[in-house]
Design a protein around this motif. Structure first.
Motif, PDB file in Angstrom:
ATOM      1  N   ASP A 115       0.836  -1.202   0.000  1.00 48.83           N
ATOM      2  CA  ASP A 115       0.000   0.000   0.000  1.00 48.83           C
ATOM      3  C   ASP A 115       0.873   1.255   0.000  1.00 48.83           C
ATOM      4  O   ASP A 115       1.769   1.408   0.844  1.00 48.83           O
ATOM      5  CB  ASP A 115      -0.912  -0.013   1.236  1.00 48.83           C
ATOM      6  N   GLU A 116       0.630   2.160  -0.928  1.00 49.76           N
ATOM      7  CA  GLU A 116       1.446   3.371  -1.054  1.00 49.76           C
ATOM      8  C   GLU A 116       1.288   4.287   0.158  1.00 49.76           C
ATOM      9  O   GLU A 116       2.257   4.905   0.614  1.00 49.76           O
ATOM     10  CB  GLU A 116       1.065   4.122  -2.333  1.00 49.76           C
ATOM     11  N   ASP A 117       0.075   4.373   0.679  1.00 49.47           N
ATOM     12  CA  ASP A 117      -0.152   5.235   1.845  1.00 49.47           C
ATOM     13  C   ASP A 117       0.571   4.691   3.077  1.00 49.47           C
ATOM     14  O   ASP A 117       1.077   5.460   3.904  1.00 49.47           O
ATOM     15  CB  ASP A 117      -1.652   5.352   2.128  1.00 49.47           C
ATOM     16  N   PHE A 118       0.619   3.366   3.200  1.00 50.87           N
ATOM     17  CA  PHE A 118       1.347   2.765   4.320  1.00 50.87           C
ATOM     18  C   PHE A 118       2.844   3.042   4.189  1.00 50.87           C
ATOM     19  O   PHE A 118       3.529   3.322   5.183  1.00 50.87           O
ATOM     20  CB  PHE A 118       1.087   1.262   4.370  1.00 50.87           C
ATOM     21  N   THR A 119       3.357   2.995   2.975  1.00 56.08           N
ATOM     22  CA  THR A 119       4.764   3.330   2.740  1.00 56.08           C
ATOM     23  C   THR A 119       5.049   4.772   3.132  1.00 56.08           C
ATOM     24  O   THR A 119       6.090   5.081   3.726  1.00 56.08           O
ATOM     25  CB  THR A 119       5.123   3.112   1.254  1.00 56.08           C
ATOM     26  N   LYS A 120       4.110   5.653   2.825  1.00 53.28           N
ATOM     27  CA  LYS A 120       4.246   7.061   3.216  1.00 53.28           C
ATOM     28  C   LYS A 120       4.279   7.191   4.737  1.00 53.28           C
ATOM     29  O   LYS A 120       5.063   7.972   5.293  1.00 53.28           O
ATOM     30  CB  LYS A 120       3.081   7.863   2.641  1.00 53.28           C
ATOM     31  N   LEU A 121       3.446   6.409   5.411  1.00 54.06           N
ATOM     32  CA  LEU A 121       3.413   6.415   6.875  1.00 54.06           C
ATOM     33  C   LEU A 121       4.769   6.011   7.448  1.00 54.06           C
ATOM     34  O   LEU A 121       5.282   6.642   8.385  1.00 54.06           O
ATOM     35  CB  LEU A 121       2.319   5.459   7.361  1.00 54.06           C
ATOM     36  N   LEU A 122       5.367   4.977   6.879  1.00 54.60           N
ATOM     37  CA  LEU A 122       6.672   4.517   7.355  1.00 54.60           C
ATOM     38  C   LEU A 122       7.760   5.556   7.089  1.00 54.60           C
ATOM     39  O   LEU A 122       8.692   5.711   7.888  1.00 54.60           O
ATOM     40  CB  LEU A 122       7.036   3.189   6.685  1.00 54.60           C
ATOM     41  N   LYS A 123       7.652   6.275   5.978  1.00 55.72           N
ATOM     42  CA  LYS A 123       8.635   7.315   5.658  1.00 55.72           C
ATOM     43  C   LYS A 123       8.590   8.445   6.689  1.00 55.72           C
ATOM     44  O   LYS A 123       9.630   8.976   7.098  1.00 55.72           O
ATOM     45  CB  LYS A 123       8.368   7.868   4.257  1.00 55.72           C
ATOM     46  N   ILE A 124       7.385   8.814   7.093  1.00 59.18           N
ATOM     47  CA  ILE A 124       7.248   9.861   8.115  1.00 59.18           C
ATOM     48  C   ILE A 124       7.890   9.406   9.422  1.00 59.18           C
ATOM     49  O   ILE A 124       8.602  10.165  10.085  1.00 59.18           O
ATOM     50  CB  ILE A 124       5.754  10.200   8.330  1.00 59.18           C
ATOM     51  N   LEU A 125       7.641   8.148   9.783  1.00 61.98           N
ATOM     52  CA  LEU A 125       8.225   7.597  11.009  1.00 61.98           C
ATOM     53  C   LEU A 125       9.745   7.549  10.909  1.00 61.98           C
ATOM     54  O   LEU A 125      10.458   7.884  11.866  1.00 61.98           O
ATOM     55  CB  LEU A 125       7.659   6.196  11.254  1.00 61.98           C
ATOM     56  N   GLU A 126      10.227   7.181   9.755  1.00 55.52           N
ATOM     57  CA  GLU A 126      11.675   7.072   9.540  1.00 55.52           C
ATOM     58  C   GLU A 126      12.368   8.426   9.690  1.00 55.52           C
ATOM     59  O   GLU A 126      13.422   8.531  10.329  1.00 55.52           O
ATOM     60  CB  GLU A 126      11.910   6.496   8.142  1.00 55.52           C
ATOM     61  N   LYS A 127      11.769   9.473   9.129  1.00 56.80           N
ATOM     62  CA  LYS A 127      12.373  10.808   9.209  1.00 56.80           C
ATOM     63  C   LYS A 127      12.343  11.369  10.626  1.00 56.80           C
ATOM     64  O   LYS A 127      13.196  12.183  10.997  1.00 56.80           O
ATOM     65  CB  LYS A 127      11.640  11.762   8.265  1.00 56.80           C
ATOM     66  N   GLY A 128      11.359  10.945  11.414  1.00 60.54           N
ATOM     67  CA  GLY A 128      11.202  11.518  12.748  1.00 60.54           C
ATOM     68  C   GLY A 128      11.837  10.721  13.863  1.00 60.54           C
ATOM     69  O   GLY A 128      11.626  11.032  15.045  1.00 60.54           O
ATOM     70  N   ILE A 129      12.610   9.698  13.537  1.00 61.04           N
ATOM     71  CA  ILE A 129      13.218   8.848  14.570  1.00 61.04           C
ATOM     72  C   ILE A 129      14.019   9.644  15.601  1.00 61.04           C
ATOM     73  O   ILE A 129      13.896   9.404  16.808  1.00 61.04           O
ATOM     74  CB  ILE A 129      14.088   7.750  13.918  1.00 61.04           C
ATOM     75  N   PRO A 130      14.843  10.619  15.192  1.00 62.38           N
ATOM     76  CA  PRO A 130      15.618  11.369  16.193  1.00 62.38           C
ATOM     77  C   PRO A 130      14.756  12.133  17.195  1.00 62.38           C
ATOM     78  O   PRO A 130      15.243  12.503  18.271  1.00 62.38           O
ATOM     79  CB  PRO A 130      16.448  12.336  15.332  1.00 62.38           C
TER      80      PRO A 130
END
Length: 345
Positions: free
Chosen positions: A112-127
């Motif tokens: 799912d493209e929207d789920f991939t977008k969700l993971l990208k947001i999480l990835e960028k905000g890890i710090p």
């Protein structure tokens, strides 16, 4: 021939003409047409059977659409403002749905493209995430089915690794417990190793009963010197523990089969001095633990007997009484009061 749906109706020719049909009058079913039978037996064709099986195994299109709509709505809400906190909450909710088998990761999320977008947001905000949030994210993502070798998982693992020396002892032990269950990559093994070493260096910070229970329950990942220090720490802190905490710790030692006599004596001594009482079920657990550890301390047994007798009327489960009597027999403990207790039920 009379048909009903996709099955065929079989009737008895003789019985169809009578008001009261007797099955004994019919030697074998005969297929007829033109009668309104008083008795029918549906014979299901193989094709119809397969349709029934497919209907039971495959969810209806309506349910599938509803699930897809709920998933889409959840992901849309989680990604609305690009917040890492919102993304984490969305991942946690999806993880709960996977656990409840409400959705399937492979089918509903992986591509799912929207789920991939969700993971990208999480990835960028890890710090930006706190150590506890990092651990929560790891738990949810791995529960969803994300590969341990993925960039997102490894980024979270690295962030946890950098924080192990700064987190509180309870959280550090939570990391140990979690990582001990996930040892699929070199990085995961490194995180566990560093976490264990940090716990062992900071052993003086172990103060709570829950911390001690966690350490005893996972004693296999720690070295013997550290566990010996925890034994000493337990003896030192026993005086400050409540009756409930002491009993739970004794049961934990029985569960892991750790029979350290000084520790057991200390726990038994402070339990025997308590003025309050434990519920019958917990008393039964303590008695079972003493039996498992082959530790029939006389003072503690007397305390348990008095607590049981004073609550005799409140014991509503015969199994509790049965467990007590069994432990008494196995420990060869004679008490004239306990056999008079009768469970109600």
């Amino acid at each position: 021939m009379l048909r009903v749906g996709r099955g065929m109706v079989a009737i008895c020719r003789r019985g169809a003409k009578q008001k009261h049909w007797n099955p004994c009058m019919c030697r074998s079913p005969v297929f007829v047409s033109g009668y309104a039978p008083s008795f029918v037996a549906t014979i299901t064709t193989p094709a119809f059977s397969r349709q029934l099986e497919d209907k039971n195994q495959n969810p209806s299109p309506t349910n599938t659409v509803r699930q897809e709509s709920e998933v889409s709505k959840l992901i849309e809400t989680a990604t609305a403002n690009g917040s890492v906190v919102g993304a984490l909450q969305g991942v946690q909710r999806l993880s709960e749905w996977v656990t409840l088998r409400k959705i399937d990761f492979k089918k509903d999320l992986e591509s799912d493209e929207d789920f991939t977008k969700l993971l990208k947001i999480l990835e960028k905000g890890i710090p930006q995430l706190s150590p506890s949030a990092l651990l929560d994210g790891l738990k949810s993502l791995l529960n969803l089915g994300i590969d341990s070798n993925s960039y997102l998982i490894q980024s979270l693992e690295n962030e946890v690794l950098w924080n192990v020396r700064k987190v509180s002892m309870p959280l550090l032990l939570s990391i140990v417990v979690f990582q001990a269950k996930h040892q699929h990559t070199d990085l995961q093994r490194k995180v566990l190793r560093e976490s264990v070493e940090t716990v062992q260096r900071r052993w003086v910070e172990v103060r709570g009963v829950k911390d001690i229970q966690v350490i005893y329950n996972h004693h296999g990942v720690f070295n013997l010197e550290f566990i010996s220090r925890i034994d000493d720490r337990t003896i030192e802190l026993a005086e400050e523990m409540s009756y409930t905490d002491l009993s739970r710790l004794l049961c934990t030692l029985a569960t892991v089969k750790r029979r350290v006599t000084p520790v057991l004596r200390s726990l038994a001594f402070h339990m025997a001095r308590q003025s309050d009482r434990l519920p019958p079920k917990q008393l039964s657990n303590v008695l079972y633990a003493m039996n498992s550890l082959s530790f029939p301390d006389p003072l503690l047994l007397e305390k348990i007997a008095n607590d049981f007798v004073s609550q005799g009327n409140a014991i509503d489960k015969p199994t509790v009484v049965g467990g007590i009597l069994t432990c008494m027999g196995q420990m060869r403990w004679r008490n004239t009061m306990l056999p008079n207790i009768r469970g109600q039920g």
